[in-house]
Design an enzyme around this catalytic site. Sequence first.
Site, PDB file in Angstrom:
ATOM      1  N   ASP A 213       0.812  -1.224   0.000  1.00 16.59           N
ATOM      2  CA  ASP A 213       0.000   0.000   0.000  1.00 16.59           C
ATOM      3  C   ASP A 213       0.844   1.272   0.000  1.00 16.59           C
ATOM      4  OD1 ASP A 213      -2.241  -1.673   0.241  1.00 16.59           O
ATOM      5  OD2 ASP A 213      -2.059  -1.682   2.420  1.00 16.59           O
TER       6      ASP A 213
ATOM      7  N   GLY B 267       1.430   3.149  -2.445  1.00 16.96           N
ATOM      8  CA  GLY B 267       1.016   4.097  -3.474  1.00 16.96           C
ATOM      9  C   GLY B 267       1.705   3.783  -4.796  1.00 16.96           C
ATOM     10  N   LYS B 268       2.071   2.505  -4.982  1.00 19.38           N
ATOM     11  CA  LYS B 268       2.732   2.096  -6.224  1.00 19.38           C
ATOM     12  C   LYS B 268       1.841   2.356  -7.421  1.00 19.38           C
ATOM     13  CE  LYS B 268       3.097  -2.114  -4.595  1.00 19.38           C
ATOM     14  NZ  LYS B 268       2.738  -1.953  -3.191  1.00 19.38           N
TER      15      LYS B 268
ATOM     16  N   ALA C 156      -3.769  -7.704  -4.031  1.00 18.60           N
ATOM     17  CA  ALA C 156      -3.319  -6.343  -4.313  1.00 18.60           C
ATOM     18  C   ALA C 156      -4.507  -5.515  -4.797  1.00 18.60           C
ATOM     19  CB  ALA C 156      -2.256  -6.363  -5.395  1.00 18.60           C
ATOM     20  N   GLY C 157      -4.393  -4.231  -4.659  1.00 15.70           N
ATOM     21  CA  GLY C 157      -5.429  -3.372  -5.207  1.00 15.70           C
ATOM     22  C   GLY C 157      -4.836  -2.002  -5.403  1.00 15.70           C
ATOM     23  N   HIS C 158      -4.823  -1.544  -6.625  1.00 13.20           N
ATOM     24  CA  HIS C 158      -4.294  -0.215  -6.896  1.00 13.20           C
ATOM     25  C   HIS C 158      -5.445   0.755  -7.084  1.00 13.20           C
ATOM     26  CE1 HIS C 158      -0.253  -1.907  -8.545  1.00 13.20           C
ATOM     27  NE2 HIS C 158      -0.276  -1.816  -7.247  1.00 13.20           N
TER      28      HIS C 158
ATOM     29  N   GLN D 175       2.093  -5.784  -3.224  1.00 15.71           N
ATOM     30  CA  GLN D 175       2.470  -5.862  -1.798  1.00 15.71           C
ATOM     31  C   GLN D 175       3.788  -5.100  -1.580  1.00 15.71           C
ATOM     32  OE1 GLN D 175       1.524  -9.253  -3.228  1.00 15.71           O
ATOM     33  NE2 GLN D 175      -0.480  -8.402  -2.894  1.00 15.71           N
TER      34      GLN D 175
ATOM     35  N   THR E 263       2.835 -12.271   2.951  1.00 16.23           N
ATOM     36  CA  THR E 263       2.021 -12.875   1.904  1.00 16.23           C
ATOM     37  C   THR E 263       2.745 -14.124   1.403  1.00 16.23           C
ATOM     38  OG1 THR E 263       0.712 -12.419  -0.065  1.00 16.23           O
ATOM     39  CG2 THR E 263       2.930 -11.451  -0.002  1.00 16.23           C
TER      40      THR E 263
ATOM     41  N   ASP F  19       2.495  14.943   1.393  1.00 13.27           N
ATOM     42  CA  ASP F  19       1.510  15.977   1.771  1.00 13.27           C
ATOM     43  C   ASP F  19       0.765  15.626   3.065  1.00 13.27           C
ATOM     44  OD1 ASP F  19       0.592  13.934  -0.159  1.00 13.27           O
ATOM     45  OD2 ASP F  19      -1.396  14.742   0.286  1.00 13.27           O
TER      46      ASP F  19
ATOM     47  N   GLY G 156       0.042  14.369  -3.638  1.00 14.18           N
ATOM     48  CA  GLY G 156      -1.419  14.403  -3.729  1.00 14.18           C
ATOM     49  C   GLY G 156      -1.878  13.251  -4.590  1.00 14.18           C
TER      50      GLY G 156
END
Length: 430
Positions: free
Chosen positions: A13, A15-16, A39-41, A225, A240, A334, A416
């Site tokens: 997580d 922010g890839k 995974a979830g982008h 991951q 994982t 930020d 951002g």
Amino acid sequence: MPLVVLVGAQWGDEGKGKLVDHFAGEADVVVRFQGGNNAGHTLVVDDEQVIVHLIPSGILHRGKLCLIGNGVVIDPQVLCEEIANLRARHYFDDDSRLVISTRAHLIMPYHRRLDQASENRKGDQKIGTTGRGIGPAYSDKMARTGLRFHHLLDEQRLPDRIRSLVAEKSTYLQQVWGESPLNAEEVILEFLGYARCLAPYAGEVSRVLDEQLGQGKRVLFEGAQGTMLDIDHGTYPFVTSSNTVAGAACTGAGVGPRQIDKVIGITKAYTTRVGGGPFPTELQDEIGASLRERGKEFGATTGRPRRCGWLDAFALNYARRVNGLTEIMITKLDVLTGLGPIRICVGYQCQGRILEDYPPDLETLEACEPVWEELPGWPESLRASRSFGSLPRPAQAYVRRIEQLVKVPVAAISIGPEREETVVIRHPFE
Ligand code: IMP
């Protein structure tokens, strides 16, 4: 610089997805090589949120070739839904843009059931898996009893293969976990449908990559991951079931290590973790709660609140070593705006001793105290900055200190969620 691998340097997580999406425009090919729909982008394009779990984030850029390598475990139901969703939103109109390795293993309905049954029995020892069947699917791969994508396409033999596997797994579900069995005929019907949906994308990913690299195309590998969730190098057993480090790009897609030009590690400006397991810099106070709220720290896949804490440069330096990072990119800088003084963990102390190496065992990790360093914060918003020099001085100093501690340069900083809210110091393919 034709082949760049981008990996998570923390517990996932990082922010890839946003950075892959930002830089996918500069690549010709984007590749997934491990993990699955755990995974979830989350990507934001023109104020619209798009979440992808299996298809490389490059799919949102017209004309880019997207590859899913043999190292990925595929839940065909999720993949078919993702394809349909991207098509409905007109992000994916050309079948030739997606190639899926016929060697990739499939996540079967019994894998999900086994994952959930085993977690439910663990009580306070829960790993906190995503419940998507990832661990059981990789277990079957290693036990050489998995179903691969090419088996799905062999419609003649598929029913018998499924019958025999469902019988074995149902016995296990019933006798070990006291669960109900699965209906093989229902699974067969379902999977014959997935075969039709996915057949147009079957291919030899390793050959496609070889051809693309031979033509001088630029290839971006996107890790899922993060390093600290790696099955070998992470905080085992709270990890994982795949190798998440850069080396997995080679085995998970079929390219040699000498083809890799750059390995970029992605880190948040602070740390988060979902699920159980050690997290030495975790903040269980109002600062942790504030990071979660400002950073919208809720899982893209499960919606679970993420645990939050200060940046762990000791773990990051370990990630630099086990991945061979050549540079890092920092996301969500930020989120630290207006927080007051900022802390960085520069080492772990255990029973009065400063540790040299990241501990392999939970007992030492749980007994560790972070060694802190404090830096001044900044009140000014960063979101309009487009160059390093235009960031407030304390934010620049924070980034420079991370570079010193991790011993590699910072190549980009995300300030951002929007694509353009990124300060690029060095482009990945430069
Ligand atoms: P699994 O991958 O579903 O087996 O879950 C194992 C551990 O990895 C759990 O702690 C999950 O929360 C964590 N995990 C798996 N995928 C991700 C991810 O994409 N981001 C963050 N954590 C993840």
